[in-house]
Design an enzyme around this catalytic site. Structure first.
Site, PDB file in Angstrom:
ATOM      1  N   SER A  27       0.804  -1.225   0.000  1.00 49.22           N
ATOM      2  CA  SER A  27       0.000   0.000   0.000  1.00 49.22           C
ATOM      3  C   SER A  27       0.836   1.274   0.000  1.00 49.22           C
ATOM      4  CB  SER A  27      -0.932   0.016   1.214  1.00 49.22           C
ATOM      5  OG  SER A  27      -0.184  -0.067   2.419  1.00 49.22           O
ATOM      6  N   GLY A  60      -1.694  -4.279   1.322  1.00 45.21           N
ATOM      7  CA  GLY A  60      -1.761  -5.434   2.205  1.00 45.21           C
ATOM      8  C   GLY A  60      -0.885  -6.608   1.829  1.00 45.21           C
ATOM      9  N   ASN A  92       4.519  -5.474   5.446  1.00 44.07           N
ATOM     10  CA  ASN A  92       3.573  -6.523   5.845  1.00 44.07           C
ATOM     11  C   ASN A  92       4.228  -7.885   6.041  1.00 44.07           C
ATOM     12  OD1 ASN A  92       1.218  -4.792   5.599  1.00 44.07           O
ATOM     13  ND2 ASN A  92       1.536  -4.914   3.389  1.00 44.07           N
ATOM     14  N   ASP A 210      -2.464   6.817   9.888  1.00 42.52           N
ATOM     15  CA  ASP A 210      -1.638   6.068  10.835  1.00 42.52           C
ATOM     16  C   ASP A 210      -0.190   6.457  10.574  1.00 42.52           C
ATOM     17  OD1 ASP A 210      -0.931   4.728   8.474  1.00 42.52           O
ATOM     18  OD2 ASP A 210      -2.320   3.085   8.844  1.00 42.52           O
ATOM     19  N   HIS A 213       0.862   5.153   6.222  1.00 42.36           N
ATOM     20  CA  HIS A 213       0.295   5.550   4.939  1.00 42.36           C
ATOM     21  C   HIS A 213       0.333   7.063   4.738  1.00 42.36           C
ATOM     22  CE1 HIS A 213      -1.478   1.562   5.814  1.00 42.36           C
ATOM     23  NE2 HIS A 213      -1.137   1.375   4.554  1.00 42.36           N
TER      24      HIS A 213
END
Length: 253
Positions: A27, A60, A92, A210, A213
């Site tokens: 992402s 993700g 991730n 957050d 991102h």
């Protein structure tokens, strides 16, 4: 003989003028980022290059899940000789108590494996981060494509007045470059350089969701940092950096 020479020249011109840059990542690179007004840096790279960019990053994903879902297979199939492929994962890829389909075996050994437990109690053997990335890199090289391995971007986490050190996946990606001969871009530290110069207050305002991102303004800074890494390195892609790319801020690490 003359016809053969002309045909070879036309083939070379066709290859040189039809190159594409493909992007594989998560992402932090993908269109739409993590949602809620965020965006990935891959959406901003094209303005700094003279050849087209195809963003195949998906939110993700990890090195393992991008592999297991067949996304590397699709990218390798799409890439042709002379195309560039930028590969960047890490956000991730960490460990999980119950396997989430994304974690890798800990370590940088190509042959290192681990057994993880699925939600239904079944066991699955997984491989390391370098295993998944190296397999993609060598498959691309076999096609004549030009992979570039890039370390993950920093989170908005500061230690004092500077961005904190990178996680183990930064070193793992550098190791992949060494093992395969693919050019490595230390994207983590080029972004950290840019963020440290801009300061924590401004950078933090660019993280609306957050600490991972980016808002579009930060995504553009991250794209600029990648271009700076290209210009300071040995990749053939730096020959495709346009005037706007030549003007990106900061210097070589």
């Amino acid at each position: 003989m003359l016809l053969r020479i002309v045909s070879i020249c036309l083939l070379w011109v066709s290859t040189a003028t039809s190159q594409t840059v493909y992007l594989a990542g998560d992402s932090t690179m993908a269109k739409g980022g993590g949602g809620a007004g965020t965006d990935g840096w891959g959406q901003y790279l094209g303005q700094y290059l003279s050849i087209p960019v195809v963003n195949m990053a998906i939110a993700g994903r990890s090195a393992r899940s991008y592999t297991d879902e067949g996304r590397f297979t699709n990218l390798i199939s799409a890439a042709k000789r002379g195309d560039f492929v930028v590969i960047e994962f890490g956000h991730n890829d960490g460990t999980s108590t119950v396997d989430n389909g994304r974690e890798d075996a800990v370590g940088d050994g190509y042959d290192t494996t681990a057994t993880v437990t699925e939600a239904d109690g079944s066991k699955v053997v997984i491989h390391t981060f370098p295993f998944y990335i190296q397999n993609a890199v060598t498959a691309l090289q076999a096609k004549g494509a030009i992979p570039i391995v890039s370390s993950q971007t920093p989170d908005n986490i500061w230690v004092g007045n500077t961005i904190g050190p990178g996680p183990r996946f930064v070193g793992y990606m550098a190791t992949v470059g060494t093992r395969t001969g693919a050019v490595y871009v230390d994207h983590y530290n080029y972004v950290a350089q840019a963020y440290n110069k801009l300061g924590q207050t401004l950078v933090t305002s660019w993280y609306p969701l957050d600490h991972t991102h980016t808002a579009p303004a930060a995504a553009n800074v991250v794209a600029e940092a990648f271009v700076r890494g290209l210009l300071c390195g040995s990749s053939a892609l730096k020959a495709k950096v346009n005037a706007a790319g030549e003007a990106v801020p900061n210097g070589c690490l």
